[in-house]
Design a protein around this motif. Structure first.
Motif: not given
Length: 161
Positions: A89-110
């Motif tokens: 979970x901590x690794x996923x959270x860190x990976x998601x943080x690389x996308x910025x404050x709003x995280x990775x978009x739930x929309x695949x194209x975006x």
């Protein structure tokens, strides 16, 4: 520590003894006709966590986020936390943080556009997170089976959430 393959085999056997059978086969069968969000919560959690593990093991976090499985990154994070898989979970959270404050978009194209805009440093960080994930500090395969046993009522024929 016991051989990981022995631990995984023992966890599979415990599933059989608990009457869960092959929890993954049951989930994949149900996903042929149901959406992941329609599964009972324990099955949904397991499907999301197994999907994350499969994608990352196959091609790293970049593959996970590139593919449709990444649409559910926020749900997968909650699933890992509910399963006490805190290292993953901590690794996923860190990976998601690389996308910025709003995280990775739930929309695949975006999200694919977000990934395409990653800097070399962000790509390197994802690679480092991949290496950490592969160490599997949570013993995910065993944890997945034990989680299914803890929630075996979800595998009973009439189970709905």
């Amino acid at each position: 520590a016991a051989n990981p393959k022995v631990r995984e085999s023992a966890a599979q056997a415990l599933c059989e003894l608990a009457g869960v059978g092959d929890p993954f086969a049951t989930i994949w069968k149900r996903l042929e006709s149901e959406a992941v969000d329609d599964l009972p919560r324990p099955m949904r959690n397991l499907a999301l966590a197994v999907g994350l593990k499969g994608e990352v093991d196959n091609g790293g976090f970049s593959q996970y986020f590139f593919n449709p499985a990444g649409n559910d990154a926020a749900k997968a994070l909650k699933a890992l936390e509910e399963m006490d898989a805190f290292a993953a979970a901590a690794l996923l959270k860190r990976a998601m943080a690389l996308f910025g404050a709003s995280g990775p978009s739930p929309d695949r194209e975006r999200r694919m556009e977000q990934l395409a805009d990653f800097t070399e440093a962000q790509d390197e960080q994802l690679g480092e997170l991949d290496s950490e994930f592969y160490k599997d500090k949570d013993g995910l395969e065993v944890r997945f089976h034990l989680y299914a046993i803890q929630h075996k009522e979800a595998w009973e024929p009439a189970a709905k959430d």
